[in-house]
Design a protein around this motif. Structure first.
Motif, PDB file in Angstrom:
ATOM      1  N   ALA A  79       0.830  -1.143   0.030  1.00  0.00           N
ATOM      2  CA  ALA A  79       0.031  -0.048   0.073  1.00  0.00           C
ATOM      3  C   ALA A  79       0.671   1.219  -0.220  1.00  0.00           C
ATOM      4  CB  ALA A  79      -0.849   0.171   1.334  1.00  0.00           C
ATOM      5  N   ASN A  80       1.877   1.374   0.795  1.00  0.00           N
ATOM      6  CA  ASN A  80       2.757   2.380   0.822  1.00  0.00           C
ATOM      7  C   ASN A  80       3.632   2.617  -0.612  1.00  0.00           C
ATOM      8  OD1 ASN A  80       2.390   2.928   3.597  1.00  0.00           O
ATOM      9  ND2 ASN A  80       3.858   1.726   4.514  1.00  0.00           N
ATOM     10  N   LEU A  81       3.628   1.443  -1.102  1.00  0.00           N
ATOM     11  CA  LEU A  81       4.299   1.577  -2.324  1.00  0.00           C
ATOM     12  C   LEU A  81       3.528   2.106  -3.752  1.00  0.00           C
ATOM     13  CD1 LEU A  81       6.633  -1.647  -2.480  1.00  0.00           C
ATOM     14  CD2 LEU A  81       7.345   0.809  -2.585  1.00  0.00           C
ATOM     15  N   GLY A  82       2.015   2.290  -3.404  1.00  0.00           N
ATOM     16  CA  GLY A  82       1.160   2.538  -4.202  1.00  0.00           C
ATOM     17  C   GLY A  82       0.549   1.395  -4.783  1.00  0.00           C
ATOM     18  N   GLN A  83       0.868   0.252  -4.765  1.00  0.00           N
ATOM     19  CA  GLN A  83       0.380  -0.815  -5.526  1.00  0.00           C
ATOM     20  C   GLN A  83      -0.799  -1.352  -4.559  1.00  0.00           C
ATOM     21  OE1 GLN A  83       3.412  -4.064  -6.088  1.00  0.00           O
ATOM     22  NE2 GLN A  83       5.020  -2.331  -6.440  1.00  0.00           N
ATOM     23  N   LEU A  84      -1.899  -0.627  -4.942  1.00  0.00           N
ATOM     24  CA  LEU A  84      -3.276  -0.797  -4.184  1.00  0.00           C
ATOM     25  C   LEU A  84      -3.955  -2.083  -4.049  1.00  0.00           C
ATOM     26  CD1 LEU A  84      -4.221   2.880  -4.279  1.00  0.00           C
ATOM     27  CD2 LEU A  84      -3.079   2.038  -2.217  1.00  0.00           C
ATOM     28  N   ASP A  85      -3.929  -2.502  -5.587  1.00  0.00           N
ATOM     29  CA  ASP A  85      -4.981  -3.777  -5.516  1.00  0.00           C
ATOM     30  C   ASP A  85      -4.308  -4.947  -4.827  1.00  0.00           C
ATOM     31  OD1 ASP A  85      -6.858  -2.525  -7.054  1.00  0.00           O
ATOM     32  OD2 ASP A  85      -5.575  -2.550  -9.000  1.00  0.00           O
ATOM     33  N   SER A  86      -3.099  -4.962  -5.034  1.00  0.00           N
ATOM     34  CA  SER A  86      -2.046  -6.077  -4.445  1.00  0.00           C
ATOM     35  C   SER A  86      -2.177  -6.111  -3.042  1.00  0.00           C
ATOM     36  CB  SER A  86      -0.638  -6.243  -4.923  1.00  0.00           C
ATOM     37  OG  SER A  86      -0.537  -6.135  -6.364  1.00  0.00           O
ATOM     38  N   ALA A  87      -2.034  -4.632  -2.332  1.00  0.00           N
ATOM     39  CA  ALA A  87      -2.256  -4.632  -0.851  1.00  0.00           C
ATOM     40  C   ALA A  87      -3.222  -5.208  -0.436  1.00  0.00           C
ATOM     41  CB  ALA A  87      -1.987  -3.190  -0.874  1.00  0.00           C
ATOM     42  N   MET A  88      -4.618  -4.913  -1.246  1.00  0.00           N
ATOM     43  CA  MET A  88      -5.739  -5.133  -0.677  1.00  0.00           C
ATOM     44  C   MET A  88      -6.127  -6.659  -0.668  1.00  0.00           C
ATOM     45  SD  MET A  88      -8.855  -3.999   0.644  1.00  0.00           S
ATOM     46  CE  MET A  88      -8.954  -2.272  -0.086  1.00  0.00           C
ATOM     47  N   TYR A  89      -5.534  -7.431  -1.748  1.00  0.00           N
ATOM     48  CA  TYR A  89      -5.590  -8.803  -1.744  1.00  0.00           C
ATOM     49  C   TYR A  89      -5.126  -9.304  -0.665  1.00  0.00           C
ATOM     50  CZ  TYR A  89      -4.153 -13.454  -3.235  1.00  0.00           C
ATOM     51  OH  TYR A  89      -3.969 -14.925  -3.305  1.00  0.00           O
ATOM     52  N   TYR A  90      -3.850  -9.021  -0.092  1.00  0.00           N
ATOM     53  CA  TYR A  90      -3.166  -9.410   1.155  1.00  0.00           C
ATOM     54  C   TYR A  90      -3.796  -9.116   2.161  1.00  0.00           C
ATOM     55  CZ  TYR A  90       0.943 -11.068  -1.714  1.00  0.00           C
ATOM     56  OH  TYR A  90       1.702 -11.977  -2.630  1.00  0.00           O
TER      57      TYR A  90
END
Length: 700
Positions: free
Chosen positions: A302-313
């Motif tokens: 999420a801090n890297l801006g990869q929000l979809d992957s962050a939400m998945y985890y």
């Protein structure tokens, strides 16, 4: 990371038992505990070996979470041990049963085991087993939240003199005291006791306890933002955990490294270590640790801006907690908070305010947990985030309500200026609210489009004012905190300068007043000795006075030297030590061999280190000349970076039973001085082999 350590001997016996267990298991994957016990009994060498093997089997079952099998093996071990009067086997059975009860939160049963265990050990006058039973007691108290009682008992046990120091169990009481201090946020006490336990573990080569202490020290330094120190401790702990194949500890250390790198804002390294920990936890089927890893990875992404992957985890973590029925309220609340904050970021990134409803639902769950469980930091984070969500949704009254809740709960850590800013914001809000109402009444007959436009303009104004006041409030708070920190540092510096000035004045006054008077006293005594009219008996008294005045002047020179801050450097200490050694052995048949570095440069030295090292040197030379009978004494001092090593060795009689008492007070005094300056004191001796004293520590 648990707080239990085991000795290297226990590890080696576990390895031997592991080989035996594999032979017994053969190719059968699911063999019952009863079958395994039967196999061990059938292949036993003797009953004592049988009890030891059953103890190792019980620990194995305890380690993999098979409680029923662990109980079965422990009962079998206790029954056999009682029949053959093998006390160690009975104690080991208590250890398995007690610790399994603790892990299953059966605290009353664990306390009963502790009492029975202690009574048997007390009856047999077995101090180490009394310590093991007491440690089970304080562990139960710690798990029940009775921290003060657990610490009080631990301190009392550590203070009681031991006939033979129990280096296996006693350090565990230090780790428990440290764990309680860490839980209370007392990092200084926690650091002191973890370091003491680590020191003992290193001296006794107890590598399992070293792993525990190193891991906890790394987490402590994380809390203090000493990230480089935390990484050093983690590296040492990882080496030991890999050496002993402690798979769970390896996974936990990888996870801690990921957390440290995440705090250091090095996301690639954080993700690398999270990915190293994940397969270990999957192999061990440690579902809660898997969930935590997923949550941490989500936050990094999420801090890297990869929000979809962050939400998945993060959603994986949420499902995992629900699936395993986790009762860890703070972790569940933090997961829902992170999901909510990620939805907020997605609403901004994708310009879709519908995501804010998802964020609101998650953060309300976190808020509910914080309020029900009375978890202050969870409540604060949820109130702040709810204020942000409602602000972005345009619901200013709700945003203001949660901002007030956040303000009320954080009064103890906020400045007066920030409170005044919030009060000013409330006044502005109330004024603007009235103006909105007046405007609405005055424009009821206006066109609907004009009324909507005015309302929007007013709402935007209120939002801007609220945001501006919040930003200015936080800036004021930060400036106040920085000012307080600077004032504290200045006060400490002034105090240090005052102490240095006082030491300098004391040294000067002693030199001027006492030195002059003692010198005159010595001269008067000399005049009496030379006078022809003084009787012989009075001359002998005058001679004693002259000699005593010289001794007092010598002692005074030492006091002045230790008091003068100008001597707080390595060069001054070594020079003074060399002069003292030459004077001390002058007129004796003992040959001192002094090995001091020639050019030490301008190396600072703590005054207490300088003072105590000199007195240790005096005590050791005095012991050597009185008791050793040696004609040679070696004095060696080495320093490297911030560390030093002082060694004093004679080649005389050594310490045996006959002269043990003569040495005991001086040795105890030297050891106490070394511990006072946080140094390691070592004594190496044997009858006829001389005495070597070694002190290792830091210069400052």
């Amino acid at each position: 990371m648990n707080m239990n350590g085991s000795s290297p001997n226990h590890f080696r016996s576990s390895v031997l038992f592991g080989a035996l267990f594999l032979i017994a298991a053969g190719s059968i994957q699911a063999q019952s505990a009863a079958d395994t016990i039967a196999f061990i009994i059938k292949n036993k060498k003797n009953d004592i070996q049988l009890c030891d093997d059953l103890y190792n089997l019980g620990n194995y079952y305890r380690g993999i979470g098979e409680s029923e099998n662990a109980y079965l093996v422990a009962n079998q071990c206790k029954s056999i041990a009682e029949n053959i009067h093998y006390d160690k086997g009975v104690y080991n059975a208590y250890s398995i049963t007690g610790n399994v009860n603790v892990s299953e939160a059966k605290y009353e049963k664990a306390l009963a085991v502790s009492r029975e265990w202690y009574q048997l050990a007390f009856k047999k006058h077995n101090e180490p087993e009394m310590n093991r039973a007491n440690y089970l007691l304080v562990l139960v108290l710690y798990r029940q939240g009775e921290n003060d009682t657990a610490v009080a008992i631990s301190r009392r046990i550590l203070e009681v003199p031991q006939l033979t120091y129990d280096s296996v169990t006693l350090p565990k009481f230090n780790t428990l005291i440290a764990a309680v201090a860490l839980r209370k946020g007392d990092f200084t006490t926690a650091n002191t006791h973890y370091l003491e336990a680590l020191r003992i573990a290193e001296l006794t080569h107890n590598e399992q306890l070293q792993t525990v202490c190193l891991s906890n020290l790394s987490m402590l330094n994380e809390e203090l933002n000493n990230f480089r120190e935390a990484l050093k401790y983690q590296e040492k702990a990882l080496t030991l955990a890999l050496k002993h194949n402690e798979i769970l500890n390896v996974g936990l250390i990888y996870e801690n490294r990921g957390i440290t790198y995440q705090a250091m804002a090095i996301p690639d390294s954080a993700l690398y270590f999270y990915n190293k920990a994940l397969p270990i936890f999957k192999q061990l089927q440690s579902d809660e640790n898997i969930a935590i890893i997923y949550d941490n990875m989500g936050e990094v992404l999420a801090n890297l801006g990869q929000l979809d992957s962050a939400m998945y985890y993060m959603q994986l973590t949420k499902k995992q907690f629900i699936l395993i029925g986790s009762k860890d309220s703070p972790k569940i609340a933090n997961n829902r908070m992170r999901i909510g904050q990620t939805w907020i970021k997605m609403a901004e990134a994708k310009n879709n305010k519908s995501y804010l409803k998802n964020a609101l639902a998650e953060v309300l769950v976190s808020k509910g947990i914080g309020e029900n469980e009375k978890i202050q930091n969870v409540k604060m984070n949820s109130y702040w985030t709810l204020a942000e969500i409602y602000h972005k949704m345009g619901n200013i009254p709700n945003a203001y309500e949660y901002l007030l809740k956040y303000n009320n709960i954080s009064d103890s850590i906020r400045s007066i200026s920030l409170t005044e800013q919030i009060a000013e914001m409330q006044t502005i809000y109330e004024t603007q609210k009235k103006e909105v109402e007046i405007s609405r009444l005055n424009t009821e007959k206006s066109l609907d489009a004009e009324k909507i436009a005015r309302q929007k303009t007013l709402n935007y104004s209120l939002s801007a004012i609220a945001a501006l006041l919040l930003i200015s409030g936080f800036l004021i708070f930060r400036n106040v905190q920085n000012k307080r920190t600077t004032e504290k540092q200045f006060a400490i510096l002034e105090k240090q300068n005052a102490i240095e000035s006082m030491r300098n004045k004391i040294a000067s006054d002693v030199h001027d007043e006492m030195g002059a008077n003692l010198t005159r006293l010595g001269l008067n005594a000399q005049q009496l000795l030379q006078s022809p009219v003084i009787p012989e008996q009075e001359k002998q008294l005058a001679e004693k006075i002259a000699l005593q005045s010289k001794d007092i002047i010598t002692g005074m020179r030492e006091i002045i030297w230790t008091s003068n801050p100008a001597n707080d450097n390595l060069k001054s200490m070594l020079g003074f030590m060399r002069q003292y050694i030459d004077r001390f052995f002058d007129g004796t048949n003992i040959r001192p061999v002094v090995n001091f570095p020639h050019d030490v440069g301008e190396v600072a030295l703590h005054p207490e280190v300088r003072r105590n090292l000199f007195f240790i040197l005096k005590e050791s030379l005095n012991n050597a000349i009185k008791y050793s009978g040696s004609d040679r004494i070696d004095i060696d001092f080495q320093n490297e970076s911030e560390n030093f090593n002082l060694k004093i060795k004679d080649y005389g009689k050594g310490i045996d039973d006959q002269n043990k008492d003569a040495f005991s007070y001086g040795l105890r005094n030297m050891k106490m001085r070394a511990e006072y300056i946080q140094s390691i004191f070592q004594l190496i001796t044997a009858p006829g082999q001389g005495v070597q004293i070694s002190i290792e520590g830091k210069l400052y």
